[in-house]
Design a protein around this motif. Structure first.
Motif, PDB file in Angstrom:
ATOM      1  N   ASP A 341       0.861  -1.187   0.000  1.00 14.02           N
ATOM      2  CA  ASP A 341       0.000   0.000   0.000  1.00 14.02           C
ATOM      3  C   ASP A 341       0.897   1.236   0.000  1.00 14.02           C
ATOM      4  O   ASP A 341       1.181   1.829   1.041  1.00 14.02           O
ATOM      5  CB  ASP A 341      -0.906  -0.031   1.231  1.00 14.02           C
ATOM      6  CG  ASP A 341      -1.892   1.120   1.258  1.00 14.02           C
ATOM      7  OD1 ASP A 341      -1.956   1.891   0.279  1.00 14.02           O
ATOM      8  OD2 ASP A 341      -2.597   1.261   2.282  1.00 14.02           O
ATOM      9  N   ASN A 344      -0.878   4.513   1.292  1.00 15.17           N
ATOM     10  CA  ASN A 344      -1.520   4.427   2.612  1.00 15.17           C
ATOM     11  C   ASN A 344      -3.021   4.734   2.573  1.00 15.17           C
ATOM     12  O   ASN A 344      -3.568   5.352   3.483  1.00 15.17           O
ATOM     13  CB  ASN A 344      -0.836   5.368   3.610  1.00 15.17           C
ATOM     14  CG  ASN A 344       0.487   4.813   4.119  1.00 15.17           C
ATOM     15  OD1 ASN A 344       0.738   3.611   4.037  1.00 15.17           O
ATOM     16  ND2 ASN A 344       1.336   5.695   4.643  1.00 15.17           N
ATOM     17  N   VAL A 591      -0.358  -9.681  10.735  1.00 11.23           N
ATOM     18  CA  VAL A 591      -0.506  -8.226  10.798  1.00 11.23           C
ATOM     19  C   VAL A 591      -1.556  -7.813   9.771  1.00 11.23           C
ATOM     20  O   VAL A 591      -1.406  -8.088   8.574  1.00 11.23           O
ATOM     21  CB  VAL A 591       0.841  -7.532  10.526  1.00 11.23           C
ATOM     22  CG1 VAL A 591       0.678  -6.022  10.586  1.00 11.23           C
ATOM     23  CG2 VAL A 591       1.894  -7.994  11.530  1.00 11.23           C
ATOM     24  N   GLY A 593      -4.886  -4.924   8.484  1.00  8.78           N
ATOM     25  CA  GLY A 593      -5.484  -3.604   8.543  1.00  8.78           C
ATOM     26  C   GLY A 593      -6.639  -3.565   9.524  1.00  8.78           C
ATOM     27  O   GLY A 593      -7.058  -4.588  10.072  1.00  8.78           O
ATOM     28  N   ARG A 598      -5.474  -8.031   4.589  1.00 10.62           N
ATOM     29  CA  ARG A 598      -4.051  -8.373   4.469  1.00 10.62           C
ATOM     30  C   ARG A 598      -3.410  -7.350   3.537  1.00 10.62           C
ATOM     31  O   ARG A 598      -3.108  -7.635   2.381  1.00 10.62           O
ATOM     32  CB  ARG A 598      -3.883  -9.784   3.913  1.00 10.62           C
ATOM     33  CG  ARG A 598      -4.389 -10.867   4.843  1.00 10.62           C
ATOM     34  CD  ARG A 598      -3.903 -12.228   4.398  1.00 10.62           C
ATOM     35  NE  ARG A 598      -4.507 -13.288   5.167  1.00 10.62           N
ATOM     36  CZ  ARG A 598      -4.093 -14.547   5.171  1.00 10.62           C
ATOM     37  NH1 ARG A 598      -3.054 -14.894   4.436  1.00 10.62           N
ATOM     38  NH2 ARG A 598      -4.703 -15.459   5.882  1.00 10.62           N
ATOM     39  N   ASN A 599      -3.172  -6.176   4.078  1.00  7.55           N
ATOM     40  CA  ASN A 599      -2.683  -5.068   3.257  1.00  7.55           C
ATOM     41  C   ASN A 599      -1.494  -4.357   3.899  1.00  7.55           C
ATOM     42  O   ASN A 599      -1.248  -3.185   3.634  1.00  7.55           O
ATOM     43  CB  ASN A 599      -3.811  -4.060   3.006  1.00  7.55           C
ATOM     44  CG  ASN A 599      -4.365  -3.466   4.302  1.00  7.55           C
ATOM     45  OD1 ASN A 599      -3.946  -3.835   5.390  1.00  7.55           O
ATOM     46  ND2 ASN A 599      -5.309  -2.548   4.165  1.00  7.55           N
ATOM     47  N   GLN A 600      -0.745  -5.072   4.737  1.00  2.00           N
ATOM     48  CA  GLN A 600       0.345  -4.441   5.477  1.00  2.00           C
ATOM     49  C   GLN A 600       1.726  -4.862   4.981  1.00  2.00           C
ATOM     50  O   GLN A 600       2.706  -4.843   5.718  1.00  2.00           O
ATOM     51  CB  GLN A 600       0.197  -4.748   6.968  1.00  2.00           C
ATOM     52  CG  GLN A 600      -1.083  -4.219   7.576  1.00  2.00           C
ATOM     53  CD  GLN A 600      -1.222  -2.716   7.407  1.00  2.00           C
ATOM     54  OE1 GLN A 600      -0.276  -1.964   7.647  1.00  2.00           O
ATOM     55  NE2 GLN A 600      -2.403  -2.263   6.992  1.00  2.00           N
ATOM     56  N   GLN A 601       1.801  -5.246   3.705  1.00  2.00           N
ATOM     57  CA  GLN A 601       3.082  -5.622   3.120  1.00  2.00           C
ATOM     58  C   GLN A 601       4.097  -4.484   3.278  1.00  2.00           C
ATOM     59  O   GLN A 601       3.771  -3.315   3.094  1.00  2.00           O
ATOM     60  CB  GLN A 601       2.912  -5.972   1.640  1.00  2.00           C
ATOM     61  CG  GLN A 601       2.100  -7.217   1.370  1.00  2.00           C
ATOM     62  CD  GLN A 601       0.604  -6.978   1.269  1.00  2.00           C
ATOM     63  OE1 GLN A 601       0.099  -5.935   1.688  1.00  2.00           O
ATOM     64  NE2 GLN A 601      -0.116  -7.932   0.700  1.00  2.00           N
ATOM     65  N   ARG A 603       5.585  -3.574   6.073  1.00  2.00           N
ATOM     66  CA  ARG A 603       5.675  -3.033   7.436  1.00  2.00           C
ATOM     67  C   ARG A 603       6.766  -3.760   8.224  1.00  2.00           C
ATOM     68  O   ARG A 603       6.988  -4.959   8.060  1.00  2.00           O
ATOM     69  CB  ARG A 603       4.343  -3.172   8.166  1.00  2.00           C
ATOM     70  CG  ARG A 603       3.156  -2.539   7.454  1.00  2.00           C
ATOM     71  CD  ARG A 603       3.326  -1.045   7.252  1.00  2.00           C
ATOM     72  NE  ARG A 603       2.166  -0.465   6.574  1.00  2.00           N
ATOM     73  CZ  ARG A 603       2.138   0.751   6.069  1.00  2.00           C
ATOM     74  NH1 ARG A 603       3.203   1.538   6.155  1.00  2.00           N
ATOM     75  NH2 ARG A 603       1.049   1.207   5.467  1.00  2.00           N
ATOM     76  N   PHE A 651       3.044   0.760  11.806  1.00  2.00           N
ATOM     77  CA  PHE A 651       1.995   0.968  10.815  1.00  2.00           C
ATOM     78  C   PHE A 651       2.131   2.365  10.202  1.00  2.00           C
ATOM     79  O   PHE A 651       3.024   3.142  10.568  1.00  2.00           O
ATOM     80  CB  PHE A 651       0.624   0.807  11.460  1.00  2.00           C
ATOM     81  CG  PHE A 651       0.261  -0.607  11.803  1.00  2.00           C
ATOM     82  CD1 PHE A 651      -0.209  -1.477  10.833  1.00  2.00           C
ATOM     83  CD2 PHE A 651       0.386  -1.076  13.110  1.00  2.00           C
ATOM     84  CE1 PHE A 651      -0.551  -2.783  11.148  1.00  2.00           C
ATOM     85  CE2 PHE A 651       0.046  -2.378  13.432  1.00  2.00           C
ATOM     86  CZ  PHE A 651      -0.425  -3.233  12.455  1.00  2.00           C
ATOM     87  N   GLU A 670      -4.039  -2.739  12.656  1.00  2.00           N
ATOM     88  CA  GLU A 670      -3.578  -1.362  12.484  1.00  2.00           C
ATOM     89  C   GLU A 670      -4.244  -0.411  13.463  1.00  2.00           C
ATOM     90  O   GLU A 670      -3.649   0.599  13.866  1.00  2.00           O
ATOM     91  CB  GLU A 670      -3.840  -0.912  11.048  1.00  2.00           C
ATOM     92  CG  GLU A 670      -3.247   0.441  10.712  1.00  2.00           C
ATOM     93  CD  GLU A 670      -3.446   0.804   9.258  1.00  2.00           C
ATOM     94  OE1 GLU A 670      -2.759   1.723   8.781  1.00  2.00           O
ATOM     95  OE2 GLU A 670      -4.299   0.177   8.595  1.00  2.00           O
TER      96      GLU A 670
END
Length: 679
Positions: A341, A344, A591, A593, A598-601, A603, A651, A670
């Motif tokens: 992302d 953000n 981890v 959002g 599953r959008n925290q690649q 981090r 985050f 998050e």
């Protein structure tokens, strides 16, 4: 007078015979028939800790002891009325030898004495902080940390964690003076567990971690060549690949794969006539909670038959090609796809770099997602559409990671670190970070020395180097593997903890130039030093269908047993190296959002044991890395140190903290929530 005494005796005896159940303790009863078994005397500073097995019917125990300074040879001292099966004898003189026997008592008297045990009080050595095993062909080399006040070490070994439990494990051991211990005759790929405990004279220490060898079983699969990526598109908690589903038996992952019939799965466009697949990336691009697949090409950009494809997960085990991405006409010799992302806004975007040196019109693409899988290319506006001239800047390996931990995900590829400015643009931070200008065939950021920052592992095809990180600047690099006996090459690199000891290890593709075939190189992390470790004989021997060229490598726990497995692409096949052992000390971390996405690649996550706070394990949520590969999304972190671990995730808007103990699984959101288990 004598008659009177005999009469009185008979009267009492009769009373005890009639009321023995009530008056046994007063009348005597029977003494114990057995001596306490398994007596143990453990010495410490100024004390001896005694333990023994309980005796049936015993009311209490007595300890007979001597320090060897009294008259005669017997144990003339007694400690009475002990009602448990342990006792700590304190106030003792260090370096004096104490001897003990234990006896059980009832009201009827004292039973037989145990065998004699001896101990000499004095300093107890500190714990062995880490242990790692490197395999040879043959041989196991057990490396371990120096312990305070140690005069020697015991290297225990066994087949199960239970055999290595306790202060004095009930299994075989080597006695050594220092690290390492070489067990030279152990056959390659032998699965064994080890534990090193320090000694000070006859006094044994505490708390050495149980570790495992990197032993593997091998399975070979004949799948269509479609890159090498792990995902969970059917949400069954078992890892799949683009060309194969994870094997399922009920709700248990079997640790195998079943090849997909691509037309039946809606993936026929990936192998359409004239198309050459490059990298593939699992991510939820459409925001429906299911992993989709983005696939680039490895062919000239001018070849209109070979274009990037987005395969959208329909939730039924099938996919449908996204016409909007096809219409973009993305082609060329693609590097590693990076999904994260970048703006953000809560959805997963995609960076697709390409080789510009072929004169075919290729360029880089930065595809910004509207949340529903509709992409707009922003590469030119972001300043990332072109690469500097020259072979050193070809985009091969890559990684998306919040390198400066400002909450914005940056780009590492093609000898450049591009810093996300947060306004839709990137600036070049390569020089400030000391990024080496050198062509790569795989690279990865990993915290090799557990000091809390990310080091750079760089493979140029023949030589692998480790560039240590000091305050955000990489050093000149140390060669960690090259073959000086023959010309070799390899297109592939990855890093993951293959033995569950908390240190990331490294895998590098390697082939002999003269034959074009070979075996990957496994580098086990020995307290920050990457050391070559042998792989199974059947790989090294190269028999049958194992004689092939190897390249891409990915890491994931395919059987959900808590230890990372390895998949490598080998010629026209894929080879699974499944870990032969397991440990229960790993911590699983997911981890997500705020809406469970599953959008925290990219981090950065840190995991720190309170019992060893200088060991700061730094991990990155997988975005695609190494070389055209993708590891599993969830973190599987080795936790060999005792006690609680502090966990932090950086985050976009700040840091969320959590705690976990070895063996736990947690989900960190998050919005600050932390929940037990993987949600």
């Amino acid at each position: 007078m004598a008659l009177a005494r005999r009469t009185a005796y008979r009267a009492v005896s009769t009373t005890c015979a009639l009321f023995g159940a009530i008056l046994g303790s007063a009348c005597g009863g029977s003494p114990p028939h057995a001596a306490p078994a398994n007596p143990v005397a453990e010495a410490a500073d100024g004390r001896v800790e005694l333990s023994w097995s309980a005796v049936t019917g015993a009311r209490n125990y007595v300890i007979l002891w001597s320090d060897g300074t009294g008259p005669g040879a017997g144990l003339s001292n007694e400690i009475k009325d002990i009602t448990t099966t342990t006792y700590t004898h304190t106030g003792l003189v260090n370096f004096r030898r104490y001897s003990y026997r234990i006896a059980a008592e009832t009201g009827g008297g004292r039973g037989p004495e145990s065998i004699i045990v001896r101990a000499e009080p004095g300093p107890v050595p500190g714990p062995v902080e880490w242990t790692t095993v490197v395999s040879g062909d043959p041989g196991h080399t057990i490396h371990f940390a120096t312990a305070d006040m140690a005069t020697g070490y015991r290297v225990y070994f066994g087949a199960t964690p239970a055999s290595l439990a306790g202060r004095r494990p009930n299994t075989l051991f080597d006695e050594v003076d220092a690290s390492p211990d070489l067990r030279a005759t152990i056959a390659i790929n032998t699965p064994l567990l080890y534990r090193v405990i320090a000694m000070n004279g006859s006094r044994i220490g505490f708390d050495g971690p149980v570790v495992m060898t990197a032993a593997h079983g091998i399975a070979t699969f004949d799948f269509v060549r479609l890159g090498l990526a792990f995902g969970d598109p059917n949400a069954d908690a078992c890892l799949d690949m683009v060309n194969a589903g994870g094997g399922i038996a009920g709700t248990t992952c079997t640790g195998t794969f079943n090849g997909r019939v691509l037309p039946e799965a809606g993936l026929s466009d990936l192998v359409a006539a004239g198309r050459t697949n490059g990298d593939s990336r699992f991510a939820d691009f459409t925001g429906d909670g299911r992993d989709d697949i983005f696939s680039s090409t490895f062919s000239p950009a001018s070849d209109t038959a070979s274009r990037a494809v987005l395969s959208v997960n329909q939730g039924t085990g099938n996919y449908q090609t996204n016409a909007g991405v096809t219409a973009l006409g993305i082609g060329g010799f693609g590097g590693t796809l990076l999904a994260a992302d970048f703006d953000n806004d809560g959805d997963v975007d995609l960076f697709a770099p390409h080789d510009h040196t072929r004169g075919d019109g290729a360029r880089n693409w930065l595809l910004m997602n509207d949340g529903a899988g509709v992409f707009t290319d922003a590469a030119a506006a972001a300043g990332v559409d072109t690469n500097p001239a020259g072979a050193d800047y070809l985009p091969r390996g890559g990684q998306a990671v919040d390198f400066n931990e400002d909450g914005r995900v940056d780009l590492l590829f093609g000898s450049r670190l591009l810093i996300n400015n947060g306004n839709g643009t990137f600036s070049d931070g390569s020089g400030a970070a000391g990024i080496p200008v050198r062509a790569d065939q795989g690279l990865k950021l990993a915290d090799v020395d557990l000091d809390g920052d990310l080091d750079l592992i760089h493979h140029d095809g023949a030589v692998t180097r480790l560039h240590g990180n000091t305050a955000g600047v990489f050093g000149g690099g140390t060669v960690i593997t090259e073959d000086t006996t023959q010309a070799t090459f390899g297109f592939g690199l990855n890093a993951c903890d293959v033995n569950g000891d908390g240190f990331d290890d490294v895998l590098v593709a390697k082939n002999v130039t003269a034959t074009g075939t070979g075996v990957p190189k496994l580098l086990i992390n020995v307290n920050g030093q990457l050391t070559a470790s042998a792989l199974p004989d059947e790989l090294v021997a190269g028999t049958g269908d194992l004689i092939a060229h190897n390249d891409l490598i990915a890491c994931g726990d395919v059987d959900n047993n808590g230890i990372i497995d390895i998949v490598s692409r080998w010629g026209q096949t894929y080879r699974l190296l499944r870990a032969a052992l397991t440990l229960s000390t790993q911590i699983k971390i997911r981890v997500l959002g705020s809406g469970n996405e599953r959008n925290q690649q990219g981090r950065v996550v840190r995991i720190v044991p309170r019992s060893a706070p200088h060991r700061i394990m730094t991990r990155v949520i997988e975005s695609g890395s190494g070389l055209q590969s993708q590891n599993q999304y969830d973190l599987l972190v080795g936790a060999p140190w005792l006690g609680t671990y502090d966990i932090s995730v950086r985050f976009a808007d700040g840091v969320v903290t959590a705690t976990a103990d070895p063996g736990a699984a947690i989900t960190i959101f998050e919005d600050g929530r932390v929940e037990a288990g993987l949600k």
